[in-house]
Design a protein around this motif. Structure first.
Motif, mmCIF file in Angstrom:
data_model
loop_
_atom_site.group_PDB
_atom_site.id
_atom_site.type_symbol
_atom_site.label_atom_id
_atom_site.label_comp_id
_atom_site.label_asym_id
_atom_site.label_seq_id
_atom_site.Cartn_x
_atom_site.Cartn_y
_atom_site.Cartn_z
ATOM 1 N N HIS A 93 0.817 -1.224 0.000
ATOM 2 C CA HIS A 93 0.000 0.000 0.000
ATOM 3 C C HIS A 93 0.850 1.272 0.000
ATOM 4 N N LYS A 94 2.171 1.084 0.005
ATOM 5 C CA LYS A 94 3.082 2.246 0.030
ATOM 6 C C LYS A 94 2.689 3.237 1.134
ATOM 7 N N VAL A 95 2.573 2.705 2.340
ATOM 8 C CA VAL A 95 2.228 3.547 3.496
ATOM 9 C C VAL A 95 3.261 4.673 3.611
ATOM 10 N N PRO A 96 2.821 5.933 3.630
ATOM 11 C CA PRO A 96 3.775 7.051 3.574
ATOM 12 C C PRO A 96 4.795 7.067 4.708
ATOM 13 N N ILE A 97 4.325 6.819 5.945
ATOM 14 C CA ILE A 97 5.217 6.861 7.105
ATOM 15 C C ILE A 97 4.983 5.613 7.944
ATOM 16 N N VAL A 98 6.042 4.903 8.254
ATOM 17 C CA VAL A 98 5.973 3.753 9.155
ATOM 18 C C VAL A 98 6.695 4.134 10.440
ATOM 19 N N ILE A 99 5.979 4.042 11.553
ATOM 20 C CA ILE A 99 6.545 4.326 12.872
ATOM 21 C C ILE A 99 6.898 2.998 13.524
ATOM 22 N N THR A 100 8.177 2.793 13.823
ATOM 23 C CA THR A 100 8.592 1.526 14.415
ATOM 24 C C THR A 100 8.851 1.691 15.908
ATOM 25 N N SER A 101 8.527 0.644 16.653
ATOM 26 C CA SER A 101 8.704 0.627 18.110
ATOM 27 C C SER A 101 9.336 -0.687 18.532
ATOM 28 N N LEU A 102 10.119 -0.627 19.596
ATOM 29 C CA LEU A 102 10.738 -1.812 20.207
ATOM 30 C C LEU A 102 11.657 -2.550 19.244
ATOM 31 N N GLY A 103 12.386 -1.808 18.442
ATOM 32 C CA GLY A 103 13.374 -2.411 17.555
ATOM 33 C C GLY A 103 13.542 -1.636 16.265
ATOM 34 N N ALA A 104 14.757 -1.143 16.002
ATOM 35 C CA ALA A 104 15.071 -0.483 14.735
ATOM 36 C C ALA A 104 15.848 -1.485 13.893
ATOM 37 N N VAL A 105 15.184 -2.068 12.902
ATOM 38 C CA VAL A 105 15.757 -3.169 12.130
ATOM 39 C C VAL A 105 16.005 -2.721 10.696
ATOM 40 N N GLN A 106 17.204 -2.964 10.214
ATOM 41 C CA GLN A 106 17.580 -2.540 8.871
ATOM 42 C C GLN A 106 16.626 -3.096 7.814
ATOM 43 N N GLU A 107 16.189 -4.331 7.999
ATOM 44 C CA GLU A 107 15.288 -4.959 7.033
ATOM 45 C C GLU A 107 14.004 -4.156 6.856
ATOM 46 N N VAL A 108 13.443 -3.672 7.968
ATOM 47 C CA VAL A 108 12.210 -2.886 7.907
ATOM 48 C C VAL A 108 12.472 -1.545 7.232
ATOM 49 N N VAL A 109 13.567 -0.894 7.618
ATOM 50 C CA VAL A 109 13.912 0.398 7.023
ATOM 51 C C VAL A 109 14.105 0.258 5.518
ATOM 52 N N ASP A 110 14.826 -0.761 5.100
ATOM 53 C CA ASP A 110 15.082 -0.961 3.668
ATOM 54 C C ASP A 110 13.788 -1.235 2.904
ATOM 55 N N ALA A 111 12.896 -2.009 3.506
ATOM 56 C CA ALA A 111 11.632 -2.326 2.825
ATOM 57 C C ALA A 111 10.808 -1.063 2.597
ATOM 58 N N VAL A 112 10.740 -0.193 3.595
ATOM 59 C CA VAL A 112 9.956 1.042 3.470
ATOM 60 C C VAL A 112 10.647 2.020 2.517
ATOM 61 N N HIS A 113 11.959 2.120 2.614
ATOM 62 C CA HIS A 113 12.691 2.989 1.692
ATOM 63 C C HIS A 113 12.574 2.497 0.258
ATOM 64 N N GLY A 114 12.346 1.212 0.080
ATOM 65 C CA GLY A 114 12.253 0.640 -1.262
ATOM 66 C C GLY A 114 11.137 1.236 -2.092
ATOM 67 N N TYR A 115 10.068 1.697 -1.474
ATOM 68 C CA TYR A 115 8.984 2.333 -2.226
ATOM 69 C C TYR A 115 8.914 3.844 -1.990
ATOM 70 N N GLY A 116 9.898 4.382 -1.261
ATOM 71 C CA GLY A 116 9.942 5.823 -1.045
ATOM 72 C C GLY A 116 9.281 6.297 0.226
ATOM 73 N N GLY A 117 8.960 5.378 1.135
ATOM 74 C CA GLY A 117 8.335 5.760 2.393
ATOM 75 C C GLY A 117 9.353 6.213 3.422
ATOM 76 N N LEU A 118 8.838 6.744 4.536
ATOM 77 C CA LEU A 118 9.669 7.210 5.634
ATOM 78 C C LEU A 118 9.539 6.293 6.833
ATOM 79 N N VAL A 119 10.599 6.182 7.615
ATOM 80 C CA VAL A 119 10.572 5.429 8.869
ATOM 81 C C VAL A 119 10.937 6.366 10.015
ATOM 82 N N PHE A 120 10.022 6.510 10.973
ATOM 83 C CA PHE A 120 10.278 7.222 12.221
ATOM 84 C C PHE A 120 10.335 6.173 13.332
ATOM 85 N N HIS A 121 11.248 6.354 14.268
ATOM 86 C CA HIS A 121 11.426 5.334 15.311
ATOM 87 C C HIS A 121 11.333 5.941 16.706
ATOM 88 N N ASP A 122 10.598 5.269 17.604
ATOM 89 C CA ASP A 122 10.475 5.681 19.011
ATOM 90 C C ASP A 122 11.776 5.437 19.759
#
Length: 315
Positions: A93-122
């Protein structure tokens, strides 16, 4: 100020309405986005991934052309059995912003960046912030002392100052923000965006039970208890709800097990406990009404602009 291109010129106010367990739903998200601030919700507010996908479709259908982007919160913890499935849906769905909690994982960041989305982390400490920055996140959410939900214990002055020593991307501040002048104060401290949760619980579009909203109206800062006894992660809850749920008030420093799979089982006793223990931040004492989201944002906007004028005259 450091805002990514996705947000430039799309916000009425530099505000993100935080994703809140059992509170944030499509109605609240759309009311926020269509009034000019980022709306968000936790993927786990839907009991299964099919429902999560349906919520994304509902939000996408209801977004106005000039609305702000929306965000989804993913719990990046090994006990969350839905992470991979929900991440795949976010990518689809190319979610514009993904907010991650309880773990900053490169795999998640790369997946979101792959479609141009942003990752914000708590983050709640410098160490957490450094690890997230190393993973390549686009923004850090400094969850300072006094915030609701999974909050830290650091002063916002200390947390923002230390993060800014090594992080020059988007920085959000969370903790006791209820008014427009507090949004401006967050920016003065060095944040780019204010991250507001508790204030949005007490709105008409919020999915919180009426008793939950009333408890927020009645509570004061002294009623907020920071404890790991509910979820296993230190978080802020209203004393009244802890007492009502039967928690031993003398054992609130005992750490519960962290298990997000269990929280997804609707008939599980622990899942029921989560529904009856209500989170809030220390800013509850300044909340005394239940406006619509549109009315709240109109007020925040007015307060923010008035505060900027006062600051200019002082200068």
């Amino acid at each position: 100020m450091s805002l990514p291109a996705l947000l430039e010129g799309r916000l009425r106010l530099p505000v993100v309405a935080a994703p809140m367990f059992l509170v944030s739903n499509p109605k609240l998200v759309l009311a926020c986005c269509n009034n000019g601030v980022v709306g968000s919700f936790p993927a786990l507010n839907q009991r299964e991934s099919g429902g999560f996908k349906a919520w994304l479709e509902e939000i996408e259908a209801g977004l106005e052309d000039d609305g702000a982007p929306y965000a989804v919160n993913l719990i990046v913890h090994y006990t969350n059995p839905r992470l991979q499935a929900d991440l795949a849906i976010c990518v689809d769905h190319k979610v514009p912003i993904v907010i991650t909690s309880l773990g900053a994982v490169q795999e998640v960041v790369d997946a979101v960046h792959g479609y141009g989305g942003l990752v914000f982390h708590d983050v709640t400490t410098r160490r957490h912030a450094e690890k997230a920055a190393e993973a390549g996140v686009d923004g850090l959410i400094a969850v300072a002392a006094g915030a609701g939900g999974h909050a830290g214990t650091w002063s916002p002055f200390a947390l923002i100052a230390e993060i800014r020593q090594f992080f020059d991307k988007t920085l959000l501040l969370s903790g006791c923000l209820n008014h427009g002048h507090e949004v401006l104060a967050a920016q003065v401290l060095g944040a780019d965006l204010a991250y507001m949760g508790t204030r949005f619980i007490a709105t008409r579009e919020s999915a919180a039970e009426e008793a939950y909203k009333q408890m927020i109206l009645d509570a004061k800062a002294a009623d907020i208890i920071h404890t790991p006894a509910v979820s296993g992660v230190p978080a802020s809850f209203m004393r009244q709800s802890l007492e009502r749920a039967g928690y031993d008030m003398k054992r609130l420093q005992d750490k519960a097990d962290i298990n997000y799979g269990e929280k997804l089982k609707p008939l599980n006793d622990e899942a029921k406990a989560w529904k009856s223990v209500w989170s809030a931040g220390q800013g509850v004492g300044a909340i005394d009404d239940l406006p619509s989201v549109g009315e709240l944002i109109e007020r925040l906007d007015r307060e923010y602009r008035e505060a900027r004028k006062r600051a200019f005259f002082l200068h």
